[in-house]
Every structure is written in C-alpha cells, then in structure tokens.
Motif scaffolding. Structure first.
Motif, short mmCIF file in Angstrom:
data_model
loop_
_atom_site.label_atom_id
_atom_site.label_comp_id
_atom_site.label_asym_id
_atom_site.label_seq_id
_atom_site.Cartn_x
_atom_site.Cartn_y
_atom_site.Cartn_z
N ASN A 162 0.79 -1.13 0.17
CA ASN A 162 -0.06 -0.18 0.00
C ASN A 162 0.88 1.24 0.03
O ASN A 162 0.52 2.23 -0.80
N TYR A 163 1.96 1.35 0.71
CA TYR A 163 3.09 2.20 0.92
C TYR A 163 3.44 2.54 -0.64
O TYR A 163 3.45 3.62 -0.93
N ALA A 164 3.93 1.57 -1.28
CA ALA A 164 4.50 1.64 -2.40
C ALA A 164 3.34 2.32 -3.53
O ALA A 164 3.75 3.22 -4.24
N ASP A 165 2.25 1.71 -3.39
CA ASP A 165 1.10 2.23 -4.41
C ASP A 165 0.82 3.66 -4.17
O ASP A 165 0.36 4.33 -4.95
N ARG A 166 0.87 3.96 -2.77
CA ARG A 166 0.53 5.40 -2.75
C ARG A 166 1.32 6.31 -3.33
O ARG A 166 0.96 7.48 -3.90
N TRP A 167 2.74 6.10 -3.41
CA TRP A 167 3.83 6.67 -3.94
C TRP A 167 3.25 6.72 -5.51
O TRP A 167 3.76 7.85 -6.07
N ASP A 168 3.35 5.86 -6.10
CA ASP A 168 2.72 5.64 -7.57
C ASP A 168 1.41 6.43 -7.94
O ASP A 168 1.34 7.11 -8.91
N ILE B 276 26.57 7.20 -2.87
CA ILE B 276 25.45 7.78 -2.02
C ILE B 276 24.85 6.59 -1.32
O ILE B 276 24.37 5.65 -2.03
N LEU B 277 24.63 6.84 -0.20
CA LEU B 277 23.67 5.87 0.80
C LEU B 277 22.31 6.46 0.80
O LEU B 277 22.20 7.63 1.18
N ASP B 278 21.25 5.71 0.48
CA ASP B 278 19.93 6.04 0.77
C ASP B 278 19.55 5.05 1.93
O ASP B 278 19.11 3.95 1.73
N ALA B 279 19.48 5.68 2.98
CA ALA B 279 19.02 4.96 4.12
C ALA B 279 17.63 5.03 4.48
O ALA B 279 16.98 6.01 4.71
N GLY B 280 17.06 3.57 4.35
CA GLY B 280 15.41 3.54 4.75
C GLY B 280 14.69 3.94 3.22
O GLY B 280 13.96 4.76 3.07
N CYS B 281 15.35 3.19 2.17
CA CYS B 281 15.09 3.67 0.90
C CYS B 281 13.83 3.47 0.36
O CYS B 281 13.36 3.89 -0.61
N GLY B 282 12.97 2.46 1.30
CA GLY B 282 11.74 1.86 0.69
C GLY B 282 11.94 1.62 -0.76
O GLY B 282 12.64 0.62 -0.89
N GLN B 283 10.80 1.95 -1.39
CA GLN B 283 10.67 1.21 -2.77
C GLN B 283 11.90 1.94 -3.92
O GLN B 283 11.72 1.73 -5.02
N GLY B 284 12.76 2.89 -3.32
CA GLY B 284 13.89 3.30 -4.27
C GLY B 284 13.41 4.52 -5.00
O GLY B 284 14.30 4.98 -5.85
N ARG B 285 12.50 5.33 -4.50
CA ARG B 285 12.22 6.53 -5.14
C ARG B 285 13.34 7.58 -5.25
O ARG B 285 13.63 8.21 -6.28
N ILE B 286 13.95 7.68 -4.12
CA ILE B 286 15.20 8.67 -3.93
C ILE B 286 16.27 8.05 -4.56
O ILE B 286 17.03 8.80 -5.56
N GLY B 287 16.86 7.05 -4.12
CA GLY B 287 17.87 6.43 -4.70
C GLY B 287 17.95 6.03 -6.15
O GLY B 287 18.82 6.02 -6.80
N GLY B 288 16.75 5.81 -6.66
CA GLY B 288 16.69 5.52 -8.15
C GLY B 288 16.85 6.54 -8.87
O GLY B 288 17.47 6.34 -9.82
N LEU C 156 9.47 -3.90 -0.38
CA LEU C 156 10.21 -2.66 -0.66
C LEU C 156 11.58 -2.63 -1.57
O LEU C 156 11.49 -2.10 -2.78
N ILE C 157 12.37 -3.54 -1.00
CA ILE C 157 13.63 -3.67 -1.53
C ILE C 157 13.55 -4.39 -2.99
O ILE C 157 13.89 -4.01 -3.94
N ASP C 158 12.52 -5.26 -2.90
CA ASP C 158 12.26 -5.95 -4.24
C ASP C 158 11.73 -5.12 -5.29
O ASP C 158 12.23 -5.22 -6.40
N ILE C 159 10.78 -4.29 -4.90
CA ILE C 159 10.28 -3.22 -5.93
C ILE C 159 11.47 -2.39 -6.14
O ILE C 159 11.42 -2.11 -7.51
N ALA C 160 12.18 -1.93 -5.45
CA ALA C 160 13.58 -1.04 -5.90
C ALA C 160 14.31 -1.87 -6.70
O ALA C 160 14.66 -1.16 -7.83
N ARG C 161 14.56 -3.03 -6.52
CA ARG C 161 15.49 -3.88 -7.45
C ARG C 161 14.97 -4.03 -8.97
O ARG C 161 15.76 -3.82 -9.78
N HIS C 162 13.73 -4.07 -9.02
CA HIS C 162 13.03 -4.32 -10.16
C HIS C 162 12.99 -3.00 -10.83
O HIS C 162 13.20 -3.04 -12.18
#
Length: 193
Positions: free
Chosen positions: A17-23, A49-61, A79-85
């Motif tokens: 739900n958190y990832a979907d909210r950002w989408d 750069i370190l993205d600490a608490g990166c969630g689905q990768g919004r900032i680090g991506g 969330l890490i799986d979403i970021a990797r994808h």
C-alpha cells in the motif's frame, strides 16, 4: 508512534500500500523527487550515495539514473524487491538501521528521508545514527528529514546525532531549504562527519 515492524506485522499489506501510494501521487502529476534533487545538488558527480531507509527506491533510483553510485538499504524485503525491479542500476539491500549495516563504508553523501528514523523504536534511534556514522566517509554529509509530532523531538535527534559523532551543520524546515523556525513542523538536518 508504532515502528515499521509493528505496522507491517499488524497489516501485511502495508508495504505494498505504501509503494502504491507513491505511485498514485506521481501519477497525479505531483513531484516526488524533491529530496533527491537536493541530494543531487550537493553531491559531487558520480558520488557514492547511501539511501538509508530507501523504501521502494524513489530517491536512490532518481540519483542512480543521474549517474551516482547508489546503495539503498531498508528493512522491508518487499520494498527492496520493488526497488531492485524498478532501478536495477543501483544496489539494494535488506538491512535494519538499528543493526550494523552490511555495506562497504565510505559514502560521500547520505540521505535518510520519509520519516525513517521515527519508524524505529526510541532505543534504536541512537544506534541507527551511530551505524550511519560508521559507514559515511570523512568529510561526508548526511541529510535527515522527518516531521514533528512523530515521537522523536528534534532536540533529542540533534543530541543523538552529535553523540554518534556527527556535526549538525545546518537545519531547515523543509527539503526546499526553508529556514528553520521555532515550532517548525518538519526538520531537515545536514549532518557532517
């Protein structure tokens, strides 16, 4: 404030739900990269750069797409799986900031946005700052941002950051660098090692 672990234990759908909210926010045409643009502005080109608490990768991506060497860590495997994808050009690891962070130290810049520290138990917050200090390079900068009223008073955070070894070099009330004012509802702190 409940911790992220408590929230996801009570509601197994919370992470998705958190990832979907950002989408949804992005699909509505809203800017979701303000924190990332600030980090990009202060980082040398091709910074580590370190993205600490990166969630689905919004900032680090976003930062990886601009040529930075990004490592994102988050305790949430979904969330890490979403970021990797979504952002395969960055490195993503499941890691709890309250425990030693299993990454090669020496980050030039770090970011900890999205109220990350407020989702840790109070006793874990000083540990997380200590662990972040350990992986940052000498002379590096870490930007940390979170809202007031989330169970982590700003003075306590600043005290914990200094106890971890950081110098609190600047404080703002927003990611677009509004000056810090008494009773501000948000804090963005620049911590230097």
């Amino acid at each position: 404030m409940p911790t992220w672990k408590e929230i996801t234990t009570r509601n197994p759908d919370h992470s998705q739900n958190y990832a979907d909210r950002w989408d949804r926010i992005a699909a509505e045409g809203n800017d979701i990269y303000g924190e990332a643009r600030l980090v990009d502005a202060i980082a040398p080109r091709h910074a580590r750069i370190l993205d600490a608490g990166c969630g689905q990768g919004r900032i680090g991506g976003y930062l990886a797409e601009r040529g930075h060497d990004v490592v994102g860590v988050d305790l949430d495997p979904l969330l890490i799986d979403i970021a990797r994808h979504r952002y395969p050009e960055a490195s993503w690891k499941v890691a709890d900031l309250a425990e030693r962070i299993d990454v090669e130290p020496g980050f030039q810049v770090g970011v900890c946005a999205g109220n990350v520290l407020t989702f840790l138990a109070p006793a874990e917050r000083p540990l997380a700052l200590k662990h972040l200090y350990e992986v940052m390079a000498p002379g590096s900068r870490l930007l940390v941002g979170f809202g007031a009223g989330r169970g982590y008073p700003f003075p306590a955070f600043l005290e914990h950051a200094e106890a971890a070894g950081f110098e609190v070099s600047q404080q703002f009330s927003s990611w677009d660098l509004e000056p810090m004012k008494p009773n501000a509802g948000f804090l963005v702190a620049e911590l230097r090692k």
